[in-house]
Design a protein around this motif. Structure first.
Motif, short mmCIF file in Angstrom:
data_model
loop_
_atom_site.label_atom_id
_atom_site.label_comp_id
_atom_site.label_asym_id
_atom_site.label_seq_id
_atom_site.Cartn_x
_atom_site.Cartn_y
_atom_site.Cartn_z
N SER A 1 0.79 -1.23 0.00
CA SER A 1 0.00 0.00 0.00
C SER A 1 0.82 1.28 0.00
O SER A 1 0.36 2.31 -0.48
CB SER A 1 -0.94 0.01 1.22
OG SER A 1 -0.19 0.22 2.41
N GLY A 2 2.03 1.22 0.57
CA GLY A 2 2.80 2.45 0.76
C GLY A 2 2.18 3.38 1.77
O GLY A 2 2.38 4.61 1.71
N ALA A 3 1.41 2.83 2.70
CA ALA A 3 0.69 3.65 3.68
C ALA A 3 1.61 4.12 4.79
O ALA A 3 2.62 3.49 5.11
CB ALA A 3 -0.49 2.86 4.27
N ARG A 4 1.21 5.23 5.41
CA ARG A 4 1.94 5.76 6.58
C ARG A 4 1.26 5.37 7.88
O ARG A 4 1.90 5.37 8.92
CB ARG A 4 2.06 7.28 6.49
CG ARG A 4 2.91 7.77 5.33
CD ARG A 4 3.12 9.27 5.39
NE ARG A 4 1.85 9.98 5.31
CZ ARG A 4 1.27 10.34 4.17
NH1 ARG A 4 1.84 10.02 3.02
NH2 ARG A 4 0.12 10.97 4.16
N THR B 1 -10.25 0.89 2.12
CA THR B 1 -11.06 0.45 3.26
C THR B 1 -11.57 -0.95 2.97
O THR B 1 -12.20 -1.19 1.94
CB THR B 1 -12.25 1.40 3.50
OG1 THR B 1 -11.77 2.72 3.75
CG2 THR B 1 -13.07 0.94 4.69
N VAL B 2 -11.29 -1.87 3.88
CA VAL B 2 -11.80 -3.24 3.81
C VAL B 2 -12.83 -3.39 4.92
O VAL B 2 -12.52 -3.20 6.09
CB VAL B 2 -10.67 -4.27 3.98
CG1 VAL B 2 -11.24 -5.69 4.00
CG2 VAL B 2 -9.64 -4.14 2.87
N THR C 1 -13.21 -0.80 -0.74
CA THR C 1 -13.20 0.50 -1.39
C THR C 1 -11.76 0.96 -1.49
O THR C 1 -11.10 1.19 -0.47
CB THR C 1 -14.02 1.54 -0.59
OG1 THR C 1 -15.34 1.05 -0.39
CG2 THR C 1 -14.07 2.86 -1.32
N SER C 2 -11.25 1.04 -2.72
CA SER C 2 -9.84 1.37 -2.90
C SER C 2 -9.64 2.15 -4.20
O SER C 2 -9.08 1.63 -5.17
CB SER C 2 -9.00 0.08 -2.91
OG SER C 2 -7.63 0.37 -2.98
N PRO C 3 -10.09 3.41 -4.23
CA PRO C 3 -9.89 4.21 -5.45
C PRO C 3 -8.41 4.50 -5.67
O PRO C 3 -7.62 4.53 -4.71
CB PRO C 3 -10.68 5.49 -5.15
CG PRO C 3 -10.67 5.59 -3.66
CD PRO C 3 -10.72 4.18 -3.15
N PRO C 4 -7.99 4.71 -6.91
CA PRO C 4 -6.60 5.09 -7.16
C PRO C 4 -6.24 6.36 -6.37
O PRO C 4 -6.97 7.34 -6.38
CB PRO C 4 -6.57 5.35 -8.67
CG PRO C 4 -7.69 4.52 -9.22
CD PRO C 4 -8.76 4.54 -8.15
N GLY D 1 -2.85 4.52 2.03
CA GLY D 1 -1.93 4.22 0.94
C GLY D 1 -2.43 4.70 -0.41
O GLY D 1 -3.40 5.46 -0.52
N HIS D 2 -1.80 4.17 -1.48
CA HIS D 2 -2.10 4.65 -2.83
C HIS D 2 -3.32 3.98 -3.45
O HIS D 2 -3.75 4.37 -4.54
CB HIS D 2 -0.89 4.46 -3.75
CG HIS D 2 -0.30 3.09 -3.70
ND1 HIS D 2 -0.97 1.97 -4.12
CD2 HIS D 2 0.91 2.66 -3.25
CE1 HIS D 2 -0.19 0.91 -3.97
NE2 HIS D 2 0.95 1.29 -3.43
#
Length: 430
Positions: free
Chosen positions: A350-353, A421-422, A413-416, A374-375
């Motif tokens: 994800s590259g999430a913080r 959100t899972v 829900t995972s828009p570019p 993330g992205h």
């Protein structure tokens, strides 16, 4: 001596805590029903406009859209009811053509629900919204009554004035009365609000349940496939890991036994290597056993287990668990797997913080929400169209199979550009 003898009052405290939690859950259910009741009133007004303007032709043009709104709202109510109790099985999609809708039993049942929910459901939802506000206002009245004008109305029902401490304490007693009403009647009010939907929006005995049967067949196949996959994983872990290390221990012990007389120093070195291999084999066995049913679930419960997963995650993760009672072991194990796999995906892809894990026990449903900043761009496979789990992202496919095995639902829900959100909804039984 029993626990209740050692700790007097524990049962009463537990009963009081359970009553408060049940009342708060019922208030949340009533407020959620208030939202659909307001929408029901709007749809009812739209249908009334269609009826009265039908002779002019305008109502005939609006009728298909109004029927679609009715069916969509009924579906929304089924989803809401499923979050607070048993699933409401939907019938086949009703028609939107006016002539077919007039004779369709599902549409007639939805219309009956619409009238009841827009009236009684709306009233109960308003009570669920206002009663806590009235209770807080009147209970805390002694804290601010001095700031009121002497001739101002003191109580929330418009009776009395705030002229003395006696009046203020009387208002407080009224607030205690509101609290008693909430504790005593909120659960019954929630059941009354939900009753028309459970009665009228579920599939009738004459409804064709072929779609539901197909869905259950797919989830059963997914459950069997998940079980077979899990057995293969355990077999590989035992064969490739623990078994090889145990064979190595046996070989080293045999060599050490042959060397002990002629080369004690070499035998000692082999024994050390055998001990190290045995310890590693034991660690592998523990890892395999924990992956089957993590003991932390039995030791610390779902909240402690999820907190442990968050602590081990490379991405900073916040956990919020509201589960006052335990679910079935298989449900908790699935929830643990879902969160573990989701956090692994967040860390790797994800590259999430930061990430957030939320678990809520709502009626007979366990609701999980995992979010990250993330992205995005993740895609969840469908159990029906992708029963083997070959969809994008093996982690999401595994989650989908595990959830489907419990007849639960997965929403992604995972828009570019994110966020992702899972949402997982698991039936957990009584």
């Amino acid at each position: 001596m029993s626990t209740s003898d050692e700790r007097p009052g524990t049962g009463r405290r537990g009963l009081a805590a359970g009553t408060v939690k049940a009342a708060l859950s019922a208030l949340r259910q009533l407020v959620s029903g208030l939202g659909t009741a307001i929408l029901a009133l709007m749809v009812l007004l739209l249908l009334a406009v269609c009826t009265f303007t039908a002779p002019l032709g305008v109502g005939l043009l609006l009728a298909p859209g109004a029927l679609r709104a009715l069916h969509a709202l009924a579906g929304l109510e089924r989803t809401r009811l499923a979050r607070w109790g048993p699933e409401v099985v939907a019938p086949e999609p009703p028609p939107t053509r006016l002539r077919a809708a007039l004779t369709d039993p599902t549409t007639r049942r939805e219309l009956q629900w619409l009238v009841r929910h827009a009236s009684v459901g709306l009233l109960l939802g308003l009570l669920g919204f206002w009663l806590p506000l009235l209770a807080v206002r009147d209970t805390t009245f002694p804290l601010y009554w001095r700031f009121f004008p002497t001739d101002a109305t003191a109580t929330s029902i418009g009776i009395g004035t705030s002229s003395s401490w006696a009046d203020a304490l009387a208002v407080t007693l009224l607030g205690v009365g509101w609290i008693a009403i909430i504790l005593g009647l909120a659960a019954a009010m929630a059941r009354v609000q939900a009753a028309p939907g459970r009665l009228l929006l579920s599939a009738g005995p004459d409804t064709d349940l072929s779609l539901r049967i197909a869905e259950l067949t797919a989830t059963r196949a997914a459950a069997l496939d998940a079980h077979a996959t899990e057995l293969r994983r355990i077999e590989r872990a035992l064969h490739d890991g623990s078994q090889n290390r145990i064979v190595s221990v046996s070989v080293l012990l045999g060599a050490a036994r042959r060397m002990v007389a002629r080369d004690p120093a070499g035998a000692e070195e082999l024994l050390e290597r055998a001990q190290s291999a045995a310890e590693q084999a034991l660690a592998d066995l523990r890892t395999v056993s924990r992956s089957i049913l993590p003991p932390v679930l039995a030791d610390r419960g779902l909240a402690g287990a999820l907190t442990g997963l968050a602590a081990e995650c490379a991405v900073p993760c916040r956990v919020d668990v509201d589960a006052p009672r335990r679910c079935a072991a298989s449900v908790e194990a699935t929830a643990y797997f879902v969160v573990a796999e989701s956090l692994t995906n967040i860390t790797k892809h994800s590259g999430a913080r930061q990430a957030t894990v939320t678990a809520r026990l709502a009626g007979e449903r366990l609701l999980l929400t995992i979010t990250d900043d993330g992205h995005g761009g993740a895609v969840a496979p469908s159990v029906v169209t992708d029963p083997g789990g070959t969809g994008t992202g093996s982690g999401l496919a595994g989650i989908n199979r595990r959830v489907a095995a419990h007849d639960g639902t997965l929403r992604l829900t995972s828009p570019p550009g994110g966020p992702t959100t899972v949402e997982v909804d698991l039936p957990c039984g009584s």
